[in-house]
Design an enzyme around this catalytic site. Structure first.
Site, mmCIF file in Angstrom:
data_model
loop_
_atom_site.group_PDB
_atom_site.id
_atom_site.type_symbol
_atom_site.label_atom_id
_atom_site.label_comp_id
_atom_site.label_asym_id
_atom_site.label_seq_id
_atom_site.Cartn_x
_atom_site.Cartn_y
_atom_site.Cartn_z
ATOM 1 N N SER A 1 -2.226 0.628 9.842
ATOM 2 C CA SER A 1 -1.369 1.550 9.172
ATOM 3 C C SER A 1 -0.865 2.898 10.378
ATOM 4 C CB SER A 1 -1.670 2.205 7.873
ATOM 5 O OG SER A 1 -2.875 2.687 8.099
ATOM 6 N N LYS B 1 -2.756 8.447 0.044
ATOM 7 C CA LYS B 1 -2.334 9.185 1.337
ATOM 8 C C LYS B 1 -1.348 10.424 1.122
ATOM 9 C CE LYS B 1 -2.733 4.957 4.235
ATOM 10 N NZ LYS B 1 -2.196 3.835 5.121
#
Length: 780
Positions: free
Chosen positions: A677, A720
């Site tokens: 990511s 996140k």
């Protein structure tokens, strides 16, 4: 007469098996060298040399670890089996001996001496042959007297067929592989005959000894039967004397009359009671049957608790016990609604997945309370024995039912809530795979007839409400996962933790530490400071510990300091908990070249990561530091490949990459990092460093990058986004394909956040950089 022939053939070492000439045998092969040797022989003349290993436990034997003598055999059939195994059927042809090793790779290939024919017996005198015939016939007759069939029963041993008769006995009489090897190595017919006769005599003695032992056991059983008759007579005498009292078996029979259970269970129980009566109390086996009967009586075959049918009350209980966890609560209320409408309905099998401390275990207690069911918890952490689930056979010493049957036994009803805690921590070893046993337990179509090895009768688990908990689904086998309804329990937000602390944790810790209502006040600002500066977790366990520490210090002030009321604020919090333990990386003060803020998922929630890139004179080296995993390194290489493929249109030539080194570093080098990511983050940082354009400090991003600059979806978005919000970053770039995940987030998390969706790097660079460079004009 023996003719010796030399030949080079493939060799297969056998483990615990010897094939004799004239014998047809099959064996399974799975070792790489053995498979290669069989394939080579099958392709050629189908001839192979079979020799036994000296130690069957050795996986890859050296030539000296194999017996010198073996059998030359013809391959008759090869059948493929699962898991790279084959089953080979061979016919033994001749005795042979290894004389030289030609090669050991890819399989063992040797030179052998083939002995074509049987050992000669011409040196035997006629008297000696006669004695051999007579002795062999006596042994065969003794075998037939005790009921053991002779492989040569159709013929008798004579002077003319002595050699052939001995050969048939060698291949037809069951014997160990070590004994067969001894027969194979015999050099003369006299040696072969003596070895065979010695073995037959020894086997006969063992068989007769076994028969004697069985006879004594039968006599002991007859004695037990006699004792039973005498006991019955004593019972009749006691009745005549007016001293009648029920025996143990009779007491069980009285209980059986009023026992509520399926017919098959009652029938089985009746048989076990009859066996107990026959054995009596003096037999050592009686305790086994007594334990089994008591266990069957204790299982709640037909006892059920009355379920709560008041939906409003159930909803109130769930709401009062836990803040959040809305998906779990909704599913339980849906289940209760179906039960009320239909009067039945299969119990759901739920699997709550989420980080530690998010209330997965405690919600199961609340569900039991809301549905008015009994609650039993089974901890599966470290479980690795299938018998822990299915139970042991009752004949074993110390045998007992499995954990599922025991849980019903403790609950006392057949419809409890059973919590299978930490299902992702189950292991497996040589005793079986516990996950495989769970397949039957957690399958609504099968668990109506669950078989416990100890109970030996079907146990209905269809009324049980199973709730499983796990931190991750990775270790759970796919077939088992398919049987469960997975509900994710996500990381709590700051606001949710504040509510949980205010509504549940403070009151719980005050009660635990003996502090009365009004003696302690913790302000909301203080709780927020504890959440941010003293804990770093997805759940609230550490938060509860910190509140407990405040309560203990408050208790001491009340007792020693004589205080009537303690108020904890963000200003005096340090007095109770000491210096702050954690600090969150806030967004950078200014825009910088080659520094981009990425987003990462951890087991304790989300985090922001700064990716730093430096370009310096060199020879085109590419350096990665910060303890990065393989996947993250591959993402960095994909990123630089994309940048090099497109940056020429901004006036950067290929000589730039030949004369400069590039160094990517992610701080906190002691912490391992991995995952794809950070791909777009590293690519943006490299683009910024090469062109010298600052990156906006108020932008964070996450996403996987491909060689062509496409942005692929990633996971952990909730955590996140929360991490970006805590860091003061209000613009977050996420993959376009993660749009549904963002739309599912609570409004509280998205509030004040600007979410930008990117399908390619071309969507990211104009937003992340202070400005985009002008494209270079192509040369005319």
């Amino acid at each position: 007469m023996i003719n010796i022939i030399n030949k080079d053939v493939p060799v297969v070492p056998l483990r615990g098996l010897v094939v004799l000439p004239g014998q047809t045998q099959h064996f399974d092969a799975e070792r790489i060298k053995s498979l290669a040797a069989i394939e080579a022989a099958a392709v050629g003349d189908e001839i192979i040399f079979l020799a036994a290993q000296r130690d069957p436990a050795v996986d890859d034997p050296e030539p000296e670890e194999i017996y010198e003598y073996g059998t030359l055999a013809r391959i008759k059939q090869v059948i493929g089996l699962p898991q790279t195994q084959v089953r080979v059927t061979v016919e033994g042809l001749y005795k042979a001996r290894i004389t030289d090793v030609v090669s050991t790779s890819p399989y063992l290939f040797c030179s052998i001496e083939i002995y074509d024919g049987r050992p000669g017996s011409k040196d035997l005198s006629e008297d000696e042959r006669g004695a051999m015939v007579q002795a062999l016939q006596e042994i065969v007759d003794k075998y037939s007297m005790i009921g053991i069939r002779d492989p040569n029963s159709s013929t008798s041993v004579t002077m003319e067929n002595l050699e052939e008769y001995v050969d048939k006995l060698c291949t037809g009489v069951p014997m160990s592989w070590q004994q067969a090897q001894k027969l194979l190595e015999c050099g003369s017919f006299r040696d072969l005959y003596m070895e065979l006769v010695t073995f037959l005599n020894k086997e006969y003695n063992l068989v007769t000894l076994n028969i004697e032992i069985q006879r004594k056991v039968k006599e002991a059983m007859d004695k037990n039967q006699r004792e039973y008759v005498l006991r019955e007579q004593m019972k009749a005498i006691r009745q005549e004397l007016g001293e009648e009292h029920l025996t143990e078996a009779e007491e069980y029979e009285e209980r059986l009359k009023t026992f509520r259970a399926p017919a098959i269970v009652k029938e089985k129980l009746k048989k076990e009671i009859d066996r107990l009566r026959l054995l009596g109390n003096v037999s050592s086996e009686s305790s086994v049957y007594r334990n089994y009967i008591e266990t069957i009586f204790e299982i709640p075959w037909s006892r059920s608790s009355r379920e709560n049918k008041d939906l409003d009350q159930a909803e109130e209980v769930l709401r009062a016990d836990h803040y959040g966890l809305n998906k779990v609560k909704e599913r339980i209320l849906e289940y209760l609604s179906v039960r009320i409408l239909t009067g039945h309905g299969k119990s759901p099998i739920l699997c709550l997945v989420g980080p530690p401390g998010t209330g997965k275990t405690s919600i199961a207690k609340s569900i039991a309370r809301a549905t008015s069911r009994k609650y039993v918890r089974i901890s599966l952490g470290g479980l690795h024995d299938e018998a822990e689930i299915r139970g042991h056979r009752k004949t074993y010493i110390g045998a007992q039912p499995g954990r599922i049957a025991t849980a019903l036994q403790h609950a006392g009803v057949n419809n409890p809530v059973i919590l299978l805690d930490e299902i992702d921590k189950v292991g497996a070893d040589y005793r079986g795979d516990a996950y495989s046993a769970m397949l039957e337990v957690l399958d609504p179509e099968q668990n109506v007839n669950f078989r416990d090895n100890f109970l030996e009768v079907p146990l209905d688990l269809s009324k049980v409400l199973f709730i499983c908990t796990a931190n991750t689904l990775a270790p759970v086998p796919r077939p088992l996962l398919d049987r469960m309804e997975v509900i994710e329990v996500n990381t709590y937000t700051e606001n949710e933790k504040l509510h949980i602390a205010r509504e549940h944790l403070i009151a719980k810790q005050m009660e635990t530490n003996g502090i009365k209502k009004g003696q302690l006040v913790i302000t909301d600002k203080a709780i927020e400071e504890i959440i941010l500066s003293y804990t770093r977790e997805s759940g609230v366990r550490e938060l509860e510990r910190q509140i407990g520490e405040i309560c203990r210090k408050t208790a001491r002030k009340i007792i020693q300091g004589g205080k009537k009321r303690v108020r904890v604020t963000e200003k005096n919090l340090e007095e109770y908990l000491g210096k702050a333990k954690f600090s969150y990386d806030k967004k950078n003060e200014k825009n910088e070249i080659g520094i981009v803020r990425g987003l990462a998922w951890t087991s304790v929630g989300g985090e922001t990561l700064s990716v730093e890139v430096n370009v310096l004179p060199g020879k085109g080296n590419f350096e990665l530091t910060g303890q990065l995993g393989d996947v993250m390194k591959e993402s960095a290489h994909a990123g630089i490949s994309y940048i090099r493929s497109m940056i020429s249109k901004y006036g950067v030539g290929k000589e730039f990459f030949e004369k400069n080194d590039m160094h990517i570093h992610i701080p906190e080098g002691a912490v391992p990092k991995d995952g794809p990511s950070a791909g777009v983050t590293m690519a943006t940082a490299m683009f910024s460093a090469i062109l010298g354009i600052p990156v906006r400090a108020d932008v964070a991003m996450t996403g996987e990058i491909t060689l062509r600059g496409r942005v692929l979806p990633i996971g952990g978005l909730r955590e996140k986004i929360i991490a970006a919000k805590v860091a003061g970053i209000n613009t977050v770039i996420v993959p376009e394909k993660n749009r549904p995940d963002i739309e599912e987030l609570d409004a509280e998390i998205r509030e004040g956040m600007k979410i930008i969706y990117a399908g390619t790097m071309a969507d990211i660079l104009p937003i992340a950089l202070e400005h985009m460079p002008e494209e270079a004009q192509p040369a005319k």
